[in-house]
Design a protein around this motif. Structure first.
Motif, mmCIF file in Angstrom:
data_model
loop_
_atom_site.group_PDB
_atom_site.id
_atom_site.type_symbol
_atom_site.label_atom_id
_atom_site.label_comp_id
_atom_site.label_asym_id
_atom_site.label_seq_id
_atom_site.Cartn_x
_atom_site.Cartn_y
_atom_site.Cartn_z
ATOM 1 N N LYS A 56 -64.599 12.224 5.706
ATOM 2 C CA LYS A 56 -63.159 12.359 5.764
ATOM 3 C C LYS A 56 -62.582 11.195 6.667
ATOM 4 N N LEU A 57 -61.532 10.722 6.278
ATOM 5 C CA LEU A 57 -60.684 9.660 7.368
ATOM 6 C C LEU A 57 -59.452 9.938 7.157
ATOM 7 N N GLY A 58 -58.731 10.516 8.018
ATOM 8 C CA GLY A 58 -57.114 11.104 8.079
ATOM 9 C C GLY A 58 -57.147 11.858 6.847
ATOM 10 N N ARG A 59 -56.398 11.756 5.864
ATOM 11 C CA ARG A 59 -56.258 12.597 4.794
ATOM 12 C C ARG A 59 -57.145 12.123 3.618
ATOM 13 N N LYS A 60 -57.770 11.200 3.736
ATOM 14 C CA LYS A 60 -58.584 10.575 2.533
ATOM 15 C C LYS A 60 -59.997 11.190 2.466
ATOM 16 N N SER A 61 -60.530 11.757 1.519
ATOM 17 C CA SER A 61 -61.891 12.238 1.355
ATOM 18 C C SER A 61 -62.818 11.001 1.139
ATOM 19 N N VAL A 62 -63.999 10.875 1.686
ATOM 20 C CA VAL A 62 -64.680 9.744 1.375
ATOM 21 C C VAL A 62 -65.650 9.941 0.319
ATOM 22 N N ILE A 63 -65.577 8.741 -0.815
ATOM 23 C CA ILE A 63 -66.179 8.645 -1.802
ATOM 24 C C ILE A 63 -67.709 8.222 -1.511
ATOM 25 N N LYS A 64 -68.586 9.087 -1.617
ATOM 26 C CA LYS A 64 -69.894 8.766 -1.102
ATOM 27 C C LYS A 64 -70.965 8.193 -2.336
ATOM 28 N N THR A 65 -71.442 7.102 -1.952
ATOM 29 C CA THR A 65 -72.544 6.496 -3.039
ATOM 30 C C THR A 65 -73.934 6.362 -2.089
ATOM 31 N N PHE A 114 -72.474 1.648 -5.245
ATOM 32 C CA PHE A 114 -71.358 1.245 -4.355
ATOM 33 C C PHE A 114 -70.900 0.007 -4.878
ATOM 34 N N ALA A 115 -71.335 -0.992 -5.487
ATOM 35 C CA ALA A 115 -71.138 -1.914 -6.232
ATOM 36 C C ALA A 115 -69.859 -1.566 -7.381
ATOM 37 N N ILE A 116 -70.537 -0.592 -8.399
ATOM 38 C CA ILE A 116 -69.365 -0.086 -9.450
ATOM 39 C C ILE A 116 -68.513 0.442 -8.879
ATOM 40 N N THR A 117 -68.476 1.302 -7.881
ATOM 41 C CA THR A 117 -67.406 2.274 -7.206
ATOM 42 C C THR A 117 -66.480 1.277 -6.633
ATOM 43 N N LEU A 118 -66.673 0.417 -5.647
ATOM 44 C CA LEU A 118 -65.613 -0.557 -5.039
ATOM 45 C C LEU A 118 -65.252 -1.698 -6.114
ATOM 46 N N HIS A 119 -65.835 -1.705 -6.954
ATOM 47 C CA HIS A 119 -65.032 -2.782 -7.993
ATOM 48 C C HIS A 119 -63.930 -1.932 -8.800
ATOM 49 N N LYS A 120 -64.334 -0.799 -9.173
ATOM 50 C CA LYS A 120 -63.336 -0.026 -9.811
ATOM 51 C C LYS A 120 -62.100 0.191 -8.812
ATOM 52 N N LEU A 121 -62.479 0.749 -7.794
ATOM 53 C CA LEU A 121 -61.497 1.277 -6.687
ATOM 54 C C LEU A 121 -60.259 -0.047 -6.435
ATOM 55 N N MET A 122 -60.874 -1.291 -6.099
ATOM 56 C CA MET A 122 -60.210 -2.350 -5.802
ATOM 57 C C MET A 122 -59.355 -2.819 -6.838
ATOM 58 N N HIS A 123 -59.458 -2.310 -8.302
ATOM 59 C CA HIS A 123 -58.632 -2.767 -9.084
ATOM 60 C C HIS A 123 -57.610 -1.580 -9.643
ATOM 61 N N GLN A 124 -57.577 -0.505 -8.456
ATOM 62 C CA GLN A 124 -56.447 0.463 -8.751
ATOM 63 C C GLN A 124 -55.624 0.479 -7.677
ATOM 64 N N LYS A 125 -54.320 1.122 -7.630
ATOM 65 C CA LYS A 125 -53.392 1.232 -6.501
ATOM 66 C C LYS A 125 -53.633 2.392 -5.769
ATOM 67 N N LYS A 126 -54.502 3.194 -6.095
ATOM 68 C CA LYS A 126 -54.485 4.531 -5.203
ATOM 69 C C LYS A 126 -55.435 4.067 -3.981
ATOM 70 N N PRO A 127 -54.880 4.755 -2.491
ATOM 71 C CA PRO A 127 -55.840 4.499 -1.562
ATOM 72 C C PRO A 127 -57.234 5.077 -1.688
ATOM 73 N N PHE A 128 -58.311 4.532 -1.108
ATOM 74 C CA PHE A 128 -59.523 5.066 -1.028
ATOM 75 C C PHE A 128 -60.377 4.858 0.224
ATOM 76 N N VAL A 129 -61.410 5.426 0.312
ATOM 77 C CA VAL A 129 -62.495 5.426 1.279
ATOM 78 C C VAL A 129 -63.696 5.359 0.592
ATOM 79 N N VAL A 130 -64.718 4.491 0.339
ATOM 80 C CA VAL A 130 -65.838 4.698 -0.224
ATOM 81 C C VAL A 130 -66.945 4.323 0.856
#
Length: 216
Positions: free
Chosen positions: A50-59, A65-81
């Motif tokens: 966890k980092l701050g209030r953000k849970s870590v999305i583990k791959t 990792f590539a598929i997940t980061l690609h998806k997350l970079m195209h959304q507005k919600k904050p993330f930690v992967v």
């Protein structure tokens, strides 16, 4: 390929301390990272949950990792992967290629590299890994490197890191090395205990501090 090159502020940061010195804790307590909207972590030992209030999305594979980061970079919600339990020079190079392909100067992405020295050689960082430090800034990349000994990582990392977090060292040679880098007396660096540190921004005096929970 990285897109939207911009003239952005240099923010690369390094964290150096011996085992138990508090490097990973410093990442977890970092006000900058707690506020950051996009974070990717190279986490060989699965240390981040966890980092701050953000849970870590583990791959657990480069493909995932590539598929997940690609998806997350195209959304507005904050993330930690994070990429967990994968490490080595080849693996870090592939992760760097993934990050570079998805970098966007309009979307700041903080990239945390745990145990950098285990995946590079001291003389130089070749290929795309080096490019993250040399050219990543203009494409919104902010690098955070963690390692134990400054002699074990290429100078490009120490030279291009505007911010330096220095914790407990193992010996006098390391204290002397950092003394020249952050303008703090050798003995003061040698006297650092676990979770005690100096924080240095280029052009400004070093600041002494303690992580929450530090003894002494």
């Amino acid at each position: 390929m990285a897109i939207n090159s911009r003239e952005l502020e240099a923010k690369h940061t390094l964290y150096s301390a011996t085992t138990g010195g508090g490097k990973t804790t410093a990442i977890q307590k970092s006000a900058v990272l707690r506020k950051a909207n996009r974070i990717a972590i190279y986490d060989p030992y699965n240390a981040h949950h966890k980092l701050g209030r953000k849970s870590v999305i583990k791959t657990y594979s480069l493909k995932e990792f590539a598929i997940t980061l690609h998806k997350l970079m195209h959304q507005k919600k904050p993330f930690v992967v994070s990429l967990c339990s994968v490490y080595g020079k080849k693996e870090l190079e592939l992760l760097a290629e993934i990050v570079w392909q998805l970098a966007d100067g309009t979307k700041e992405l903080h990239v945390v590299v745990e145990e950098l020295a285990a995946s590079v050689t001291p003389r130089a960082i070749d290929g795309r890994v080096g490019e993250l430090w040399r050219g990543g800034r203009q494409f919104g990349l902010v690098m955070h490197a963690l390692f134990q000994r400054p002699q074990d990582v290429p100078k490009v990392v120490t030279n291009l890191s505007r911010f330096k977090w220095i914790g407990k060292v193992d010996n006098s040679s390391e204290a002397e090395w950092w003394s020249k880098q952050i303008d703090v007396p050798i003995q003061d660096i040698k006297d650092l205990k676990g979770w005690h540190y100096y924080f240095k921004e280029t052009g400004k005096p070093a600041i002494y501090g303690k992580l929450p929970g530090a003894r002494g």
